[in-house]
Design an enzyme around this catalytic site. Structure first.
Site, PDB file in Angstrom:
ATOM      1  N   CYS A  81      47.445  32.427  36.849  1.00  0.00           N
ATOM      2  CA  CYS A  81      46.121  32.251  36.247  1.00  0.00           C
ATOM      3  C   CYS A  81      46.118  32.716  34.779  1.00  0.00           C
ATOM      4  O   CYS A  81      46.661  32.016  33.928  1.00  0.00           O
ATOM      5  CB  CYS A  81      45.077  32.935  37.114  1.00  0.00           C
ATOM      6  SG  CYS A  81      43.442  32.241  36.872  1.00  0.00           S
ATOM      7  N   HIS A 176      46.268  32.080  42.638  1.00  0.00           N
ATOM      8  CA  HIS A 176      46.594  33.491  42.866  1.00  0.00           C
ATOM      9  C   HIS A 176      47.271  33.723  44.211  1.00  0.00           C
ATOM     10  O   HIS A 176      46.616  34.227  45.136  1.00  0.00           O
ATOM     11  CB  HIS A 176      45.294  34.315  42.873  1.00  0.00           C
ATOM     12  CG  HIS A 176      44.629  34.432  41.548  1.00  0.00           C
ATOM     13  ND1 HIS A 176      45.022  35.339  40.604  1.00  0.00           N
ATOM     14  CD2 HIS A 176      43.584  33.755  41.022  1.00  0.00           C
ATOM     15  CE1 HIS A 176      44.240  35.229  39.541  1.00  0.00           C
ATOM     16  NE2 HIS A 176      43.364  34.268  39.761  1.00  0.00           N
ATOM     17  N   GLU A 178      49.007  36.058  45.052  1.00  0.00           N
ATOM     18  CA  GLU A 178      48.959  37.503  45.344  1.00  0.00           C
ATOM     19  C   GLU A 178      47.676  37.902  46.062  1.00  0.00           C
ATOM     20  O   GLU A 178      47.601  38.982  46.648  1.00  0.00           O
ATOM     21  CB  GLU A 178      49.127  38.307  44.037  1.00  0.00           C
ATOM     22  CG  GLU A 178      47.938  38.307  43.081  1.00  0.00           C
ATOM     23  CD  GLU A 178      47.834  37.050  42.212  1.00  0.00           C
ATOM     24  OE1 GLU A 178      48.564  36.067  42.462  1.00  0.00           O
ATOM     25  OE2 GLU A 178      46.991  37.065  41.283  1.00  0.00           O
TER      26      GLU A 178
HETATM   27  N1  GLN Z   1      39.577  32.683  32.963  1.00  0.00           N
HETATM   28  C1  GLN Z   1      40.604  33.676  32.874  1.00  0.00           C
HETATM   29  C2  GLN Z   1      41.270  33.661  31.496  1.00  0.00           C
HETATM   30  O1  GLN Z   1      40.868  32.999  30.616  1.00  0.00           O
HETATM   31  C3  GLN Z   1      41.646  33.521  33.944  1.00  0.00           C
HETATM   32  C4  GLN Z   1      41.049  33.846  35.299  1.00  0.00           C
HETATM   33  C5  GLN Z   1      42.006  34.470  36.260  1.00  0.00           C
HETATM   34  O2  GLN Z   1      43.067  34.980  35.889  1.00  0.00           O
HETATM   35  N2  GLN Z   1      41.584  34.502  37.491  1.00  0.00           N
HETATM   36  O3  GLN Z   1      42.243  34.341  31.319  1.00  0.00           O
END
Ligand code: GLN
Length: 196
Positions: A81, A176, A178
């Site tokens: 992410c 994710h 994890e």
């Molecule tokens: N929106 C987040 C960002 O810009 C990422 C979200 C996440 O890691 N769950 O980093």
């Protein structure tokens, strides 16, 4: 066999979840906040969280250049992410002045789902990890908009949007694993560390 020594970048984000998963897989896990700590690990996880905050903190902690050098040197990396955003060579919809570390020859759009579907779960077929479909949780997730010749797609949504890529020993995921006790990506990461 001695345990693999790997780091989790611990400036912001879901460091604990990655640490728990990697420890469960037998790795010796070190939280990374300083260049000396990075120098002592053989692989690195960039957690989920807020990429613009991790970017700012990495510069404030003098970690930006050491991280870029380690990645350029071939250190195996798993980014989830926000971690995927940090690994993108090209970023769309970052905040003003937001920088990435690079490593993956892709264009990533931050917060690509927006509005009402900020978070959702789905199942994905990921042949690269084998076995049954992957349960994938997306939270204000980015998507991969364009993939350059050096990178390979490993996961996509049924509508064709790209949510997982790999380039040599670097893996970037929009979701994710994890948070879902989905260990196969961390196992793939540890296998790259072992091979490196
Ligand atoms: N929106 C987040 C960002 O810009 C990422 C979200 C996440 O890691 N769950 O980093």
């Amino acid at each position: 066999m001695t345990a693999l020594r790997v780091g989790v970048l611990a400036l912001q984000g879901d460091v604990r979840e990655h640490t728990r998963m990697l420890t469960g897989l037998g790795a010796d896990v070190v939280p990374i906040r300083r260049p000396e700590e990075l120098a002592r690990v053989e692989g690195l996880v960039l957690p989920g969280g807020e990429s613009s905050v991790i970017d700012k903190l990495s510069r404030a902690f003098g970690m930006r250049e050491p991280l870029r050098a380690a990645i350029a040197d071939g250190m195996p990396v798993l980014g989830t992410c926000a971690g995927l955003i940090l690994l993108a060579e090209r970023l769309v919809d970052g905040i003003e002045g937001q920088q990435t570390l690079g490593g993956l020859d892709v264009t990533v759009r931050r917060n690509a789902f927006g509005g009402q579907v900020e978070s959702f779960e789905t199942e994905l077929d990921v042949p690269a990890v084998g076995g049954p479909p992957v349960r994938a949780t997306f939270i204000r997730a980015p998507i991969v908009e364009e993939v350059g010749p050096a990178a390979e797609v490993i996961a996509s949504l049924p509508d064709g949007r790209l949510v997982g890529v790999r380039q040599d020993a670097i893996i970037g995921l929009s979701f994710h694993p994890e948070l879902d006790s989905e260990t196969r990506f961390h196992e793939l990461f540890l296998a790259s560390v072992r091979d490196a």
